[in-house]
Write a protein that holds these residues in place. Structure first.
Motif, PDB file in Angstrom:
ATOM      1  N   GLU A 167      -7.309   0.410   5.363  1.00  0.00           N
ATOM      2  CA  GLU A 167      -8.314   1.128   4.515  1.00  0.00           C
ATOM      3  C   GLU A 167      -7.485   1.488   3.175  1.00  0.00           C
ATOM      4  O   GLU A 167      -6.312   1.650   3.256  1.00  0.00           O
ATOM      5  N   PHE A 168      -8.295   1.617   2.148  1.00  0.00           N
ATOM      6  CA  PHE A 168      -7.911   2.152   0.933  1.00  0.00           C
ATOM      7  C   PHE A 168      -9.029   2.616   0.151  1.00  0.00           C
ATOM      8  O   PHE A 168     -10.077   2.118   0.130  1.00  0.00           O
ATOM      9  N   PRO A 169      -8.967   3.811  -0.460  1.00  0.00           N
ATOM     10  CA  PRO A 169     -10.035   4.482  -1.185  1.00  0.00           C
ATOM     11  C   PRO A 169     -10.601   3.296  -2.409  1.00  0.00           C
ATOM     12  O   PRO A 169      -9.728   2.770  -3.046  1.00  0.00           O
TER      13      PRO A 169
ATOM     14  N   SER B 258      -8.868   3.338  -5.767  1.00  0.00           N
ATOM     15  CA  SER B 258      -7.170   2.884  -5.902  1.00  0.00           C
ATOM     16  C   SER B 258      -7.118   1.864  -6.808  1.00  0.00           C
ATOM     17  O   SER B 258      -7.696   0.925  -7.045  1.00  0.00           O
TER      18      SER B 258
ATOM     19  N   PRO C 107      -2.952   9.224   4.952  1.00  0.00           N
ATOM     20  CA  PRO C 107      -4.104   9.048   5.824  1.00  0.00           C
ATOM     21  C   PRO C 107      -5.072   8.165   5.543  1.00  0.00           C
ATOM     22  O   PRO C 107      -6.139   7.980   6.211  1.00  0.00           O
ATOM     23  N   GLN C 108      -5.105   7.829   4.162  1.00  0.00           N
ATOM     24  CA  GLN C 108      -6.287   6.881   3.538  1.00  0.00           C
ATOM     25  C   GLN C 108      -5.803   5.531   3.486  1.00  0.00           C
ATOM     26  O   GLN C 108      -6.720   4.645   3.315  1.00  0.00           O
ATOM     27  N   PHE C 109      -4.788   5.208   4.276  1.00  0.00           N
ATOM     28  CA  PHE C 109      -3.948   3.889   3.989  1.00  0.00           C
ATOM     29  C   PHE C 109      -3.744   3.350   5.668  1.00  0.00           C
ATOM     30  O   PHE C 109      -2.848   2.769   5.859  1.00  0.00           O
ATOM     31  N   THR C 110      -4.437   3.710   6.583  1.00  0.00           N
ATOM     32  CA  THR C 110      -4.242   3.475   7.823  1.00  0.00           C
ATOM     33  C   THR C 110      -5.077   2.015   8.298  1.00  0.00           C
ATOM     34  O   THR C 110      -6.062   1.668   7.461  1.00  0.00           O
TER      35      THR C 110
ATOM     36  N   TYR D 145       1.011  -1.144   0.000  1.00  0.00           N
ATOM     37  CA  TYR D 145      -0.001  -0.042   0.050  1.00  0.00           C
ATOM     38  C   TYR D 145       0.794   1.208  -0.290  1.00  0.00           C
ATOM     39  O   TYR D 145       2.042   1.226   0.520  1.00  0.00           O
TER      40      TYR D 145
END
Length: 311
Positions: A211-213, A216, A197-200, A193
């Motif tokens: 998490e990931f959008p 992605s 902040p979008q990958f915690t 990854y």
């Protein structure tokens, strides 16, 4: 003390121990290019001589977080890295708290407690200083093909925002010369990854989830890149509260692993569809035989059935 130690934590631990608050490196400026592999390990000294060398050749940095091992895991990790000439590219640190086991115990633990899988993972990944990070387990061994692919990806991914899923193949080890590889299901999940902040990590029912959008890009690596070592002479399920937690619809991978483990312990390996017995030639350890000879030469696709475990 770095400037990061003086600023307000991004995630404060519930117990108030500032040393185990989470402070993300991206808050302090631009991350370096490259890929850092993060291991969270407990009593993996047996596996690390197979696990670490190919990973150290494939990525820019390794962070190994030792959680209360009593088998010399941390010392073995540093020794192996030094022997590989990569002692300056591994950071070995410790996390001195009992972490809740997956399943019911995890569900009952507050997500920001130092005893939570979620906080443990976020704290471990807060040591990453590169733009990409990789979750990897202390029992997963790369094949030469897997090592080469990761070495390429470690630079190509920079700035892409892509997430990479890697299939792995559980390898149950009966002895130094005999093992059973599970090709009955496709074990697939994201491992690589971007940092940001979008990958915690957040709390899910049985375990932590990164998490990931939805936007992605998702890259799926080929089969045959790594095996996951399962030793039949030890408890491979100690990190779960109870095997009853495997009944959840969210834990098909664990149900399959339990099915295979139970069959092999009872001498019924031949009865399990997709389970293959492998015997190494004299003088070659079966792990080396599978990763360097058997698996690279096996006919593709490796997994013939449609069963697929994305967890």
């Amino acid at each position: 003390m770095s400037s990061a130690d003086h600023r307000r934590p991004d995630i404060a631990c519930l117990e108030g121990d500032a040393a185990y608050d989470v402070r993300w490196a991206w808050q302090d400026g631009v991350l370096d290019p490259g890929l850092t592999c993060v291991f969270r390990v407990r009593n993996e000294a047996r596996n690390l001589p197979w696990v670490l060398p190919p990973m150290l050749r494939a990525v820019q940095r390794v962070v190994l977080v030792d959680n209360l091992s009593d088998d010399g895991t941390a010392e073995v990790a540093q020794r192996v890295a030094d022997e590989c000439g990569a002692g300056d590219r591994i950071e070995v640190t410790s996390y001195p708290f009992q972490v809740s086991r997956a399943g019911t115990e995890h569900l009952a633990t507050p997500p920001h407690s130092v005893h939570s899988l979620t906080h443990f993972y976020n704290w471990s990944f807060s040591h990453v200083r590169t733009s990409y990070s990789m979750k990897w387990d202390g029992d997963m061994v790369l094949t030469p093909e897997g090592e080469a692919l990761l070495a390429d990806l470690s630079w190509q991914l920079h700035g892409s925002g892509a997430v990479v899923a890697v299939p792995r193949h559980p390898l149950s080890i009966e002895s130094e010369s005999v093992a059973w590889i599970d090709l009955g299901f496709r074990f697939l999940e994201p491992w690589v990854y971007p940092m940001g902040p979008q990958f915690t990590f957040v709390k899910a029912f049985e375990w932590e989830v990164r998490e990931f959008p939805e936007t992605s890009e998702r890259i799926v690596a080929p089969e045959g890149l790594c095996v996951e070592l399962k030793w039949l002479d030890q408890d491979e399920f100690a990190h779960w509260t109870s095997t009853e937690d495997f009944d959840s619809s969210r834990a098909p991978r664990k149900r399959r692993e339990w099915e295979v483990y139970s069959a092999l312990r009872e001498g019924r390996g031949e009865e399990v569809p997709g389970l293959h017995r492998i015997e190494a030639p004299p003088g070659v350890h079966v792990v080396d035989h599978v990763t360097h000879t058997w698996l690279p030469q096996a006919q593709r696709p490796l997994v013939k059935r449609r069963g697929r475990l994305d967890v």
